[in-house]
Design an enzyme around this catalytic site. Structure first.
Site, PDB file in Angstrom:
ATOM      1  N   GLU A 128      49.802  44.333  27.177  1.00 29.90           N
ATOM      2  CA  GLU A 128      48.629  45.317  27.147  1.00 29.90           C
ATOM      3  C   GLU A 128      47.940  45.377  28.655  1.00 29.90           C
ATOM      4  OE1 GLU A 128      47.386  43.748  23.506  1.00 29.90           O
ATOM      5  OE2 GLU A 128      45.805  42.436  24.416  1.00 29.90           O
ATOM      6  N   CYS A 423      21.781  40.344  68.871  1.00 25.30           N
ATOM      7  CA  CYS A 423      21.723  41.362  67.572  1.00 25.30           C
ATOM      8  C   CYS A 423      21.882  42.735  68.067  1.00 25.30           C
ATOM      9  CB  CYS A 423      20.490  41.244  66.965  1.00 25.30           C
ATOM     10  SG  CYS A 423      20.327  42.401  65.410  1.00 25.30           S
TER      11      CYS A 423
HETATM   12  S1  IVH Z   1      43.903  37.663  25.778  1.00 21.68           S
HETATM   13  C1  IVH Z   1      44.118  33.442  23.949  1.00 21.68           C
HETATM   14  N1  IVH Z   1      43.822  40.034  26.237  1.00 21.68           N
HETATM   15  O1  IVH Z   1      41.239  38.111  30.846  1.00 21.68           O
HETATM   16  C2  IVH Z   1      44.025  34.985  24.448  1.00 21.68           C
HETATM   17  N2  IVH Z   1      42.557  38.514  27.529  1.00 21.68           N
HETATM   18  O2  IVH Z   1      41.893  34.596  31.318  1.00 21.68           O
HETATM   19  C3  IVH Z   1      42.963  35.197  25.387  1.00 21.68           C
HETATM   20  N3  IVH Z   1      41.333  39.874  29.479  1.00 21.68           N
HETATM   21  O3  IVH Z   1      39.018  35.796  30.046  1.00 21.68           O
HETATM   22  C4  IVH Z   1      42.850  36.385  26.149  1.00 21.68           C
HETATM   23  N4  IVH Z   1      42.052  41.754  29.109  1.00 21.68           N
HETATM   24  O4  IVH Z   1      38.440  38.085  29.277  1.00 21.68           O
HETATM   25  C5  IVH Z   1      43.555  38.895  26.530  1.00 21.68           C
HETATM   26  N5  IVH Z   1      44.333  42.443  26.747  1.00 21.68           N
HETATM   27  C6  IVH Z   1      43.730  41.157  27.119  1.00 21.68           C
HETATM   28  C7  IVH Z   1      42.500  41.004  28.195  1.00 21.68           C
HETATM   29  C8  IVH Z   1      42.280  39.776  28.393  1.00 21.68           C
HETATM   30  C9  IVH Z   1      41.309  41.166  29.690  1.00 21.68           C
HETATM   31  C10 IVH Z   1      40.606  38.816  30.163  1.00 21.68           C
HETATM   32  C11 IVH Z   1      39.911  37.682  29.112  1.00 21.68           C
HETATM   33  C12 IVH Z   1      40.315  36.435  29.656  1.00 21.68           C
HETATM   34  C13 IVH Z   1      40.895  36.638  30.908  1.00 21.68           C
HETATM   35  C14 IVH Z   1      41.984  35.934  31.142  1.00 21.68           C
END
Ligand code: IVH
Length: 687
Positions: A128, A423
């Site tokens: 995703e 400047c």
């Molecule tokens: S899953 C244990 N899925 O990416 C799984 N994170 O460090 C935890 N993020 O801080 C995250 N889209 O804020 C996941 N589809 C998505 C995401 C996602 C953005 C962010 C999340 C996290 C960072 C990765």
């Protein structure tokens, strides 16, 4: 797939009118349904006008029957008074981060590792988008949204419930037909769509503010407001991608997990894909990278997760990230073009920034004709010159950067670029501070005038009430103020002509300006906006010298003799007072009738909120330079040190923090991230 949503058949006109409570309940369900269709599913069924009529009817009924008002009513998204600070809340389960990979080989190695550890030949994954926003925890109790928090340090976040309630795609009630668990904590990402981001920035600039650098900063700044009415005006959206905790048995796979979240009415990633093997993941990465410029929001990669929960549990986690998921990032978007000319721009704080004017080129759907080269060292390191061929890079930021020079065989190159010694805007001499070069003209430099006057009028300096950002911008744009001393020559009728001013408000502003004419030496020195001179140093100077003349005639050595003053501060002082335009401004201020009194007791050193406290920084800061961070601490009387000890009050950990963070943990020193540090400073400034 279409769900038959809430049971909300609109009543027929000939039906007998419903009692108010039933009508209100029906209206709420209808509005929730239309919110869901509009904000989550993106397929509205009624016009905005029809929606407004339903909403208006509900508001009227709630006003007529306040006893029937419920907190989960769609009318109740905004309305709470501003908070003093954002509280801290523990998360129901730690909010982990993800390991980031960029290279395909590393992702293939990840797949091999999964196969080895699970002793399986086939592993199915889900893929995703990785939304470029900020992650939040949303808690629902018996189907009602009760609490939400930012990620914070992963185990504790800041409570932003009221602000989250203003996000229309976030359901305040889960859909009952999907039988949600009685208790549910989910994780999602709050972000801003690109068109909304640009719209917001236009508005901010019109109102005289600084635009946000990128949608992520805009989303973070909007969500972390103390006043939810401000958040309500910001176009935020949320997408959910993980169940953090729930009553009952969690779904057996990530695919089921997202389906379950969707069936409870929560927005989930539309672009998700179930991949039978790592090949499918590679294809999804490729396709998403290709279509990312057409997406209405920023993504910086994809997230790959082992699909089956049982396997996830078997794999477990490392200290801060799960073993079963990774972020597979996109390579930054780069394009090749030619530098037409390198020019130097002067910002509101006087920093000279080399900017490359480019032959226009499209990078990720946006035409770019200028790019920043950050500072003199960067230009030297990249050795970019007029006429060179370069790669430009855009990482969601408003101002793109030059990634590198591309050598062209046989090219004849221009002379190396060097920063000017005066400047380009006001002609004052420039001085150097680390990698940065700045104009010493300060308040006399038109490029810096707005910033200088805002600082001059601010509470700890001349404390001119009513002279905020907007008014300062008007005064300068109308040509009424060309230097600090012009403030003291403003006439009532001139102020009256500014937008938003009337008889009384103009009189009040004049009165406030007049009152500031008697000012203590430390406030006067602070108000001049000398680089490196914050509240603490201004107080020290006032105490040491006792008069403006004495400060102005001191030399480097004399400044260095003061314990609190090091070489950077002393050279900044000397070059400020050497610059004739600065001396002229001071002269004009005095001739405008300013009276400088002895240091006011109100600002005695020890009463500064951080006095006696030492702060240590480790890792990179996103929103400010180390020098700016230091200045913030010093303004409040604190000191910045390089080593962590038991005496350290705070350790501020940025990105990729070093061993200092470990040491801070060992010694039990209070650790802050960048946002928490900024909040602390803001809070202390208010104290
Ligand atoms: S899953 C244990 N899925 O990416 C799984 N994170 O460090 C935890 N993020 O801080 C995250 N889209 O804020 C996941 N589809 C998505 C995401 C996602 C953005 C962010 C999340 C996290 C960072 C990765």
């Amino acid at each position: 797939m279409q769900h038959d949503l809430f049971d909300t058949n609109p009543s027929h006109p000939s039906d007998p009118p419903l009692p108010p409570d039933e009508r209100m309940s029906l209206l709420r369900d209808q509005i929730r349904r239309h919110d869901y269709l509009y904000y989550v599913q993106d397929r509205p069924e009624i016009s905005d006008g029809e929606y407004d009529r339903l909403f208006r009817e509900l508001v009227d009924l709630e006003q007529a029957h306040p006893e029937l008002l419920t907190p989960d009513s769609p009318t109740q998204r905004v309305g709470a008074p501003p908070l003093d600070e954002l509280g801290k809340v523990p998360h129901e389960r730690p909010m982990l981060s993800l390991d980031s990979l960029v290279d395909q080989e590393d992702v293939l190695a990840f797949d091999q590792r999964m196969k080895r550890e699970l002793q399986a030949d086939d592993i199915d994954y889900t893929a995703e988008p990785k939304f470029d926003g900020l992650s939040v925890e949303l808690v629902y109790d018996r189907g009602t949204f009760i609490r939400g928090a930012t990620r914070g340090d992963g185990s504790m976040g800041e409570e932003v419930t009221l602000n989250l309630r203003t996000i229309r795609s976030l359901p305040l009630q889960l859909r009952t037909d999907g039988h949600p668990p009685s208790h549910l904590a989910v994780r999602g990402e709050v972000y801003m769509r690109l068109d909304d981001f640009h719209g917001l920035n236009r508005l901010v600039v019109e109102r005289g503010g600084e635009p946000f650098a990128n949608p992520r900063n805009a989303a973070a700044g909007s969500l972390r407001q103390l006043d939810s009415r401000i958040t309500a005006e910001r176009p935020l959206v949320v997408t959910c991608y993980e169940i953090l905790a729930m009553d009952g048995t969690p779904p057996p796979s990530h695919v089921d997990e997202l389906d379950a979240l969707a069936s409870w009415g929560l927005p989930v990633p539309v672009l998700r894909r179930h991949c039978a093997s790592i090949d499918g993941v590679m294809a999804f990465h490729r396709e998403t990278d290709q279509s990312r410029d057409q997406l209405p929001y920023e993504i910086d990669g994809i997230v790959v997760k082992v699909n089956r929960r049982e396997r996830q549990e078997q794999l477990g986690m490392k200290s801060r990230s799960p073993r079963w998921a990774i972020a597979y990032k996109f390579a930054p978007r780069k394009e090749i073009t030619k530098v037409h000319q390198i020019i130097v721009s002067v910002g509101r704080t006087g920093t000279l920034t080399p900017l490359a004017l480019l032959n226009p080129v499209e990078v990720g759907g946006v035409t770019i004709s200028r790019a920043t080269l950050h500072n003199a060292d960067e230009v030297a390191r990249k050795d970019v010159r007029d006429g060179d061929t370069v790669k430009v890079e855009r990482a969601g930021d408003v101002i793109p950067a030059i990634a590198e020079r591309v050598p062209v065989p046989g090219e004849t190159r221009a002379a190396p670029f060097s920063m000017p010694d005066h400047c380009p805007v006001c002609g004052a001499a420039v001085a150097r501070e680390g990698a940065y070069i700045y104009c010493t003209g300060q308040a006399a430099c038109p490029a810096q005038l707005k910033g200088a006057i805002e600082h001059f009028a601010s509470k700890p300096a001349f404390n001119i009430e009513g002279l905020g950002k907007k008014t300062v911008a008007q005064l300068i744009d109308q040509g009424l103020v060309r230097d600090l001393s012009d403030l003291y020559h403003l006439r009532h009728e001139q102020i009256m002509e500014l937008e938003g001013f009337a008889e009384r408000s103009a009189a009040l502003l004049l009165e406030a300006i007049n009152q500031s004419k008697t000012v203590s030496l430390d406030r006067f020195l602070l108000g001049l906006g000398i680089r490196q001179v914050g509240r603490h140093i201004a107080t020290v100077l006032a105490r040491e010298f006792g008069s403006l003349d004495a400060v102005m005639s001191a030399d480097q050595e004399r400044f260095l003799a003061i314990k609190e003053i090091g070489p950077e501060i002393s050279s900044s002082l000397v070059s400020f007072f050497q610059e004739s335009s600065n001396r002229q401004v001071i002269d004009r201020l005095i001739r405008s009738g300013l009276t400088i009194t002895q240091t006011d007791t109100h600002h005695k050193d020890a009463s500064l909120p951080l006095s006696g406290k030492s702060v240590v920084f480790t890792g990179g800061l996103a929103g400010l330079s180390r020098n700016e961070a230091r200045a913030l601490v010093e303004q409040l009387g604190g000191t910045v040190s390089s080593g962590v000890s038991k005496q350290t009050a705070y350790v501020v950990a940025g990105t990729d923090p070093g061993s200092k963070l470990e040491q801070a943990k060992r010694l039990g020193v209070h650790i802050l991230d960048e946002q928490e540090f900024l909040t602390l400073i803001k809070d202390k400034e208010r104290d």
